[in-house]
Scaffold this motif. Structure first.
Motif, PDB file in Angstrom:
ATOM      1  N   THR A  14       0.842  -1.192   0.000  1.00 37.60           N
ATOM      2  CA  THR A  14       0.000   0.000   0.000  1.00 37.60           C
ATOM      3  C   THR A  14       0.880   1.246   0.000  1.00 37.60           C
ATOM      4  O   THR A  14       1.837   1.339   0.755  1.00 37.60           O
ATOM      5  N   ARG A  16       0.751   5.626  -0.049  1.00 36.30           N
ATOM      6  CA  ARG A  16      -0.050   6.834   0.146  1.00 36.30           C
ATOM      7  C   ARG A  16       0.070   7.655  -1.133  1.00 36.30           C
ATOM      8  O   ARG A  16       1.143   7.825  -1.689  1.00 36.30           O
ATOM      9  N   GLU A 101      -5.270   5.857  -0.753  1.00 31.94           N
ATOM     10  CA  GLU A 101      -4.293   4.779  -0.686  1.00 31.94           C
ATOM     11  C   GLU A 101      -4.350   3.989  -1.988  1.00 31.94           C
ATOM     12  O   GLU A 101      -5.436   3.700  -2.495  1.00 31.94           O
ATOM     13  N   ASP A 103      -3.245   0.477  -3.599  1.00 26.78           N
ATOM     14  CA  ASP A 103      -2.805  -0.886  -3.295  1.00 26.78           C
ATOM     15  C   ASP A 103      -2.243  -1.528  -4.557  1.00 26.78           C
ATOM     16  O   ASP A 103      -2.911  -1.563  -5.580  1.00 26.78           O
ATOM     17  N   PRO A 116      -8.235   6.282   2.723  1.00 31.55           N
ATOM     18  CA  PRO A 116      -7.365   5.827   3.810  1.00 31.55           C
ATOM     19  C   PRO A 116      -8.171   5.241   4.968  1.00 31.55           C
ATOM     20  O   PRO A 116      -9.190   5.776   5.381  1.00 31.55           O
TER      21      PRO A 116
END
Length: 150
Positions: A14, A16, A101, A103, A116
């Motif tokens: 993950t 940011r 986020e 992934d 998030p």
């Protein structure tokens, strides 16, 4: 083979990221973090709230971005049809300047975007073998080989 993988699984990385403005418009685009190993022109599958779309990675002076997500690869390449990324951002009340986020479910192929702290489950499928990708690309009109038979 399809495998169900939660966003908090150890195999999912993950990152940011943030939504930003797309050019001079007020529409959000996804600013990809430097840690994501993609290149300008890559076409990826992008999961938004459990629905899978296709997106083309583009670049600007600050790095890589995804400006839109579409229902299939052709629509993504041509930026045709509804922009599902903008629809998703509106549905989850996210706009330029907001954190999200990203992934990395299947590196280079499948990515998920979520708010998030939210958890989701992805249907992770392996990317096609190179030989199958080449056949699909040639059928899709992207064959660079001049040795095709008539």
């Amino acid at each position: 083979m399809t495998e169900r993988v939660p966003s908090d699984h150890p195999s999912v990385t993950t990152h940011r990221a943030s939504l930003e403005r797309s050019g001079g418009t007020r529409r959000p685009c996804l600013r990809l973090p430097d840690a994501v190993a993609l290149a300008e022109g890559d076409v990826v599958r992008l999961v938004l709230d459990g629905d899978e779309f296709h997106a083309v990675v583009t670049g600007d002076t600050a790095g890589l971005v995804v400006r839109s997500a579409h229902d299939n690869r052709r629509m993504a390449r041509e930026r045709d049809g509804e922009n599902r990324l903008v629809e998703w951002a509106s549905a989850v009340d996210r706009g330029p300047g907001d954190a999200v986020e990203v992934d990395e479910v299947v590196p280079g192929t499948l990515y998920g975007v979520r708010v998030p702290g939210a958890r989701t489950v992805y249907s992770a499928t392996e990317p096609p073998r190179d030989s199958l990708s080449a056949i699909a690309d040639s059928l899709d009109g992207r064959d660079d080989d001049d040795t095709r038979r008539d």
